[in-house]
Design a protein around this motif. Structure first.
Motif, PDB file in Angstrom:
ATOM      1  N   ILE B  67     109.451 -97.186 -50.467  1.00 21.20           N
ATOM      2  CA  ILE B  67     109.193 -96.147 -49.468  1.00 21.20           C
ATOM      3  C   ILE B  67     107.869 -95.456 -49.777  1.00 21.20           C
ATOM      4  O   ILE B  67     107.498 -95.310 -50.947  1.00 21.20           O
ATOM      5  CB  ILE B  67     110.344 -95.116 -49.432  1.00 21.20           C
ATOM      6  N   MET B  69     106.627 -92.159 -49.535  1.00 18.09           N
ATOM      7  CA  MET B  69     107.058 -90.773 -49.313  1.00 18.09           C
ATOM      8  C   MET B  69     105.958 -89.915 -48.709  1.00 18.09           C
ATOM      9  O   MET B  69     106.221 -89.071 -47.863  1.00 18.09           O
ATOM     10  CB  MET B  69     107.533 -90.167 -50.635  1.00 18.09           C
ATOM     11  N   LEU B  72     105.760 -90.295 -44.987  1.00 22.42           N
ATOM     12  CA  LEU B  72     106.881 -89.611 -44.365  1.00 22.42           C
ATOM     13  C   LEU B  72     106.663 -88.103 -44.386  1.00 22.42           C
ATOM     14  O   LEU B  72     106.844 -87.407 -43.383  1.00 22.42           O
ATOM     15  CB  LEU B  72     108.174 -89.969 -45.106  1.00 22.42           C
ATOM     16  N   GLU B  73     106.240 -87.633 -45.520  1.00 23.06           N
ATOM     17  CA  GLU B  73     106.018 -86.193 -45.673  1.00 23.06           C
ATOM     18  C   GLU B  73     104.918 -85.704 -44.728  1.00 23.06           C
ATOM     19  O   GLU B  73     105.078 -84.682 -44.062  1.00 23.06           O
ATOM     20  CB  GLU B  73     105.650 -85.869 -47.129  1.00 23.06           C
ATOM     21  N   LEU B  76     106.227 -85.611 -41.077  1.00 23.60           N
ATOM     22  CA  LEU B  76     107.176 -84.513 -40.899  1.00 23.60           C
ATOM     23  C   LEU B  76     106.457 -83.176 -40.954  1.00 23.60           C
ATOM     24  O   LEU B  76     106.666 -82.300 -40.116  1.00 23.60           O
ATOM     25  CB  LEU B  76     108.242 -84.586 -41.993  1.00 23.60           C
TER      26      LEU B  76
END
Lengths: 104, 104
Positions: B67, B69, B72-73, B76
DNA sequence: TCGACGATTAGCTAATCATCGAAATGATGT
DNA sequence: ACATCATTTCGATGATTAGCTAATCGTCGA
């Protein structure tokens, strides 16, 4: 949760939410910000309603849409918490968003 | 950003990411957690790769997924910040996720 | 080299999606 | 009653999606 992310996966709908952050608006007022037909906008509203991200209230001949911040927050928070994140109230008060482009 | 939310709009893909939060895993190992065909899983991986949410590395005959991260962070956070929220490191260290259902 | 294995690609179906123009609905004002 | 305005519904179209089976590709061990 899937319906929320699905709703958020479209730039037009994200920008609708961004507009509604300022204040509740009528369908027509929102639609004026976009270059698509009214039926298309209506469909986008339906998706947002389906995801429970907005509330609609009929006032005379117009329909007023209002964002449901708590639903958005819960969905985002619910997902973020899976990854060890929390959602915090930002330091800066949400800036009055000038008419801006949405990230593709 | 749209591709990320699109990727997140599917429960299977969200659970894949949740699995990968523990550690990198091979395609087969991930697939073992789901009741769909391998080609279908492969398609899900492709969507996650397209959204840049995972990195893949071929090791011998297996493919290891990891992944990303930060991506994704960023997605978001980028969205949350439009609404005056920040993403904070959670108080509780990510709990070792037991095999769990994904919220529909 | 051959066979087995992990993973992806090819090819298909069924379902969903974004979009439009035209028509219907519903409320207001004349 | 009628015309007008705001919005939604209807019906159609082209694009995309998730899912499957069967076929293919690449790697490893016998």
């Amino acid at each position: 949760m899937s319906t929320v992310f699905k709703a958020l996966s479209d730039p037009t709908r994200r920008k609708v939410l961004e507009l509604l952050r300022q204040r509740p608006m009528s369908a027509g007022e929102i639609a004026a910000h976009f270059d698509v037909s009214k039926p298309t906008m209506s469909a986008h509203f339906a998706v947002l309603r389906e995801a429970d991200l907005v509330a609609s209230e009929k006032q005379g001949k117009t329909v007023i849409y209002q964002i449901k911040m708590s639903v958005l927050e819960d969905a985002l928070l619910g997902f973020a918490s899976m990854f060890g994140w929390e959602l915090k109230e930002g330091a800066s008060p949400p800036p009055p968003p000038a008419d801006k482009e949405v990230t593709e």
